[in-house]
Design a protein around this motif. Structure first.
Motif, PDB file in Angstrom:
ATOM      1  N   UNK A 199       0.831  -1.217   0.000  1.00 19.47           N
ATOM      2  CA  UNK A 199       0.000   0.000   0.000  1.00 19.47           C
ATOM      3  C   UNK A 199       0.863   1.263   0.000  1.00 19.47           C
ATOM      4  N   UNK A 200       2.016   1.207   0.662  1.00 18.03           N
ATOM      5  CA  UNK A 200       2.919   2.374   0.627  1.00 18.03           C
ATOM      6  C   UNK A 200       3.425   2.615  -0.794  1.00 18.03           C
ATOM      7  N   UNK A 201       3.828   1.519  -1.472  1.00 16.27           N
ATOM      8  CA  UNK A 201       4.339   1.664  -2.847  1.00 16.27           C
ATOM      9  C   UNK A 201       3.200   2.112  -3.769  1.00 16.27           C
ATOM     10  N   UNK A 202       1.970   1.705  -3.450  1.00 14.73           N
ATOM     11  CA  UNK A 202       0.817   2.089  -4.283  1.00 14.73           C
ATOM     12  C   UNK A 202       0.701   3.606  -4.428  1.00 14.73           C
ATOM     13  N   UNK A 203       1.140   4.329  -3.404  1.00 18.30           N
ATOM     14  CA  UNK A 203       1.052   5.788  -3.450  1.00 18.30           C
ATOM     15  C   UNK A 203       1.883   6.370  -4.598  1.00 18.30           C
ATOM     16  N   UNK A 204       2.915   5.611  -5.040  1.00 17.80           N
ATOM     17  CA  UNK A 204       3.750   6.076  -6.165  1.00 17.80           C
ATOM     18  C   UNK A 204       3.075   5.816  -7.505  1.00 17.80           C
ATOM     19  N   UNK A 205       2.003   5.016  -7.485  1.00 16.63           N
ATOM     20  CA  UNK A 205       1.356   4.609  -8.743  1.00 16.63           C
ATOM     21  C   UNK A 205      -0.155   4.853  -8.662  1.00 16.63           C
ATOM     22  N   UNK A 206      -0.566   6.124  -8.597  1.00 18.36           N
ATOM     23  CA  UNK A 206      -1.997   6.411  -8.393  1.00 18.36           C
ATOM     24  C   UNK A 206      -2.880   5.936  -9.539  1.00 18.36           C
ATOM     25  N   UNK A 207      -2.282   5.692 -10.735  1.00 20.06           N
ATOM     26  CA  UNK A 207      -3.105   5.244 -11.878  1.00 20.06           C
ATOM     27  C   UNK A 207      -3.482   3.764 -11.768  1.00 20.06           C
ATOM     28  N   UNK A 208      -2.823   3.046 -10.864  1.00 18.05           N
ATOM     29  CA  UNK A 208      -3.082   1.599 -10.765  1.00 18.05           C
ATOM     30  C   UNK A 208      -4.152   1.351  -9.698  1.00 18.05           C
ATOM     31  N   UNK A 209      -5.215   0.646 -10.068  1.00 18.41           N
ATOM     32  CA  UNK A 209      -6.218   0.261  -9.065  1.00 18.41           C
ATOM     33  C   UNK A 209      -5.724  -0.997  -8.343  1.00 18.41           C
ATOM     34  N   UNK A 210      -6.055  -1.083  -7.069  1.00 17.54           N
ATOM     35  CA  UNK A 210      -5.523  -2.171  -6.239  1.00 17.54           C
ATOM     36  C   UNK A 210      -6.669  -2.856  -5.504  1.00 17.54           C
ATOM     37  N   UNK A 211      -6.633  -4.188  -5.491  1.00 14.96           N
ATOM     38  CA  UNK A 211      -7.511  -4.902  -4.564  1.00 14.96           C
ATOM     39  C   UNK A 211      -6.688  -5.994  -3.896  1.00 14.96           C
TER      40      UNK A 211
END
Ligand code: NAD
Length: 353
Positions: A199-211
């Motif tokens: 989730x921390x790394x997700x902040x660098x990739x806002x275009x990617x949706x995550x589940x």
């Protein structure tokens, strides 16, 4: 590009022979000047050098641009003190090949039990539940008494973050969706670190949706609706198991490509094992190893900036798709050809393309 080629055990020599023919063909066609450096690992090396892998072989690989490792009879290798080292572990650990990229997709021409899909499992490769790579010295399985044993699972924030970053980067090149697979309901601390890092790394990739999905439920979801997945990131053992399932869902374990990548080195390696039950019969599907070779060329293109390697990689993928659609494939995916003849068909398609 210099590539060390180690055929491996069981079906390895048969499938690697096809892979070498394919690599040679694209080298000629795209002017890659591939230098294939043939050597041995596994049982052949154990017989000749007293060890399944040697320090000299590691030096050779370090001085090359890539490695093609055939499937290894790792179950036979029980005692490192006798030179019985797991070659996969040896290279993954020695070269810090932390990202194991395992794509699976359905192909026109192969009947499957699911809807069509195209996904990639990104598996952490250097820790987790793998006792032979978790600790600097020794092994993280402990025999406490003859009847009590403990296996330790190491999870580190650094390893989680770097595998998450690889997965997000891949998702950015694809359909921009990433699924985190874990067992946080039970492994609260270790998979807590994994999820938090992702989730921390997700902040660098806002275009990617995550589940995120719990690993046991994932087995149902991926069989029920594999088309809902794009990139999946998970820890070592979950990724190992899940990627065999997705390869088989695509038609056969013999289709599963696999690239082990670090920051400086990469190793193409089939997702499957040495398949002793079919070794020497000219029936093994070579496409897993061939796909892995295409992935290695793609990795080198990215690293070197030389687009000819990317063209070669894509040409191999196209030749595989064309051959499968034409029934020029092995019987595990409904074809009638042997391993060698499948290789000849691939080479012909590549030369004609
Ligand atoms: P396996 O993956 O070798 O075989 C499982 C099943 O899939 C077998 O029925 C086999 O015939 C079939 N299969 C595998 N590859 C195929 C192909 N290319 N074409 C058609 N069918 C194929 O798993 P296993 O039998 O459990 O293991 C055999 C050996 O491989 C063991 O020593 C194991 O430790 C080792 N292994 C090595 C690796 C590796 O080198 N990366 C991975 C998994 C297992």
């Amino acid at each position: 590009m210099k590539v060390v080629v180690l055929p491996g055990d069981g079906i390895g020599p048969e499938t690697m022979a096809v892979t070498v023919d394919v690599l040679q063909t694209v080298s000629d066609k795209f002017g890659l000047n591939l230098v294939l450096m043939h050597d041995i690992a596994g049982h052949d090396s154990l017989k000749k050098h007293g060890a399944t892998v040697t320090p000299a072989l590691l030096d050779k690989v370090k001085n090359a641009d890539g490695l093609m490792l055939g499937p290894m009879a790792t179950y036979d290798f029980k005692d490192e003190a006798k030179g019985e080292i797991n070659p996969s572990k040896f290279f993954r650990k020695s070269l810090d090949l932390f990202a194991n990229i395992r794509p699976s997709r359905t192909y026109p021409g192969i009947k499957t039990i699911t809807s069509p899909f195209d996904l990639v499992v990104v598996r952490e490769n250097t820790e987790g539940f793998y006792a032979d790579r978790n600790v600097e010295s020794g092994n993280s399985e402990i025999l406490v008494t003859p009847d009590v044993a403990i296996s330790l699972r190491r999870i580190t924030r650094d390893c989680c973050e770097r595998i998450a970053r690889s997965a997000f980067q891949l998702a950015m090149q694809r359909r921009r969706h990433l699924t985190l697979v874990h067992k946080h309901n039970v492994l609260k601390i270790t998979d807590g670190i994994f999820l938090d890092a992702c989730h921390r790394v997700a902040a660098e990739f806002p275009e990617v949706t995550v589940d995120d999905i719990i690993v046991d439920a994932m087995m149902a979801h991926v069989v029920r609706a594999p088309d809902r997945f794009d990139v999946i990131v998970t820890t070592n053992m979950f990724g190992d198991i899940l990627s065999d399932l997705t390869a088989e869902l695509s038609g056969s374990l013999g289709l599963g490509g696999s690239l082990n990548a670090g920051l400086h080195n990469a190793m193409g390696q089939a997702a499957h094992g040495s398949a002793p039950d079919i070794a020497g019969q000219d029936i093994a599907n070579p496409l897993s190893l061939v796909t892995s070779a295409a992935m290695l060329l793609g990795w080198h293109a990215h690293r070197s900036g030389n687009q000819a390697y990317l063209q070669a990689s894509r040409a191999i993928e196209t030749a595989i798709t064309t051959c499968i659609a034409a029934g020029e494939s092995t019987r595990d995916i409904g074809g009638k050809l042997g391993t060698h003849a499948t290789g000849q068909a691939l080479v012909k398609r590549l030369q004609q393309s």
